[in-house]
Design a protein around this motif. Sequence first.
Motif, short mmCIF file in Angstrom:
data_model
loop_
_atom_site.label_atom_id
_atom_site.label_comp_id
_atom_site.label_asym_id
_atom_site.label_seq_id
_atom_site.Cartn_x
_atom_site.Cartn_y
_atom_site.Cartn_z
N ASP A 1 37.55 25.75 23.56
CA ASP A 1 37.69 27.17 23.46
C ASP A 1 36.50 27.98 23.36
N ARG B 1 39.53 32.04 13.42
CA ARG B 1 39.99 31.57 14.57
C ARG B 1 40.07 30.11 14.66
N ARG C 1 43.54 27.92 14.73
CA ARG C 1 43.45 26.80 15.75
C ARG C 1 43.87 25.36 14.82
N GLU D 1 36.05 31.02 23.00
CA GLU D 1 36.08 32.05 21.80
C GLU D 1 35.42 31.49 20.63
#
Length: 174
Positions: free
Chosen positions: A125, A107, A111, A127
């Motif tokens: 973020d 991730r 990003r 996550e």
Amino acid sequence: MTENDSLAERVAELERRLDALTMPPVRTPSPDPSAGVPADLFWALEGLKQRVDADEPGAVLYTGTVGLPTGERYDWQYGTPVEALLEADWSAWADRLAALGHPVRLRLLHRILSGVRTTAELAADEELGTTGQLYHHLRHLVSAGWLQSAARGRYTVPGERVVPLLVILSGVRT
């Protein structure tokens, strides 16, 4: 080198050549223009085959031209003989591959390639976990060479890693 060593090498070479002659090559089906597949679909493969000696075990080529949402553009190509890959110590690459084996790290890379570059933006973020977890994963990706710190608190994927990363992802996608 003794005469036995020389003989053993010659026999091994003959066996390799015999195997190459008797084992049918694995081929990708020919493109079918009537099915909407362009006739020049395998232009890179055909070019590689023209450059590789038929007596050699072959070569691996990957190439890409990538435009990122950030406006950055990378044109990259890398090729290596199969023999060099088969003779290499693959375990030496375990850390680089392991760094990609965590969902948060993937991730993060996604990003960052998409333009989210600062630690503050990344920390926003949820996550990506807590700030401590975020820094842990960033350090791991930097030490494996998948990220570099362009400035304090700002990260980028090194240009020479963009296409290889996308090749790995496309290889595991199917």
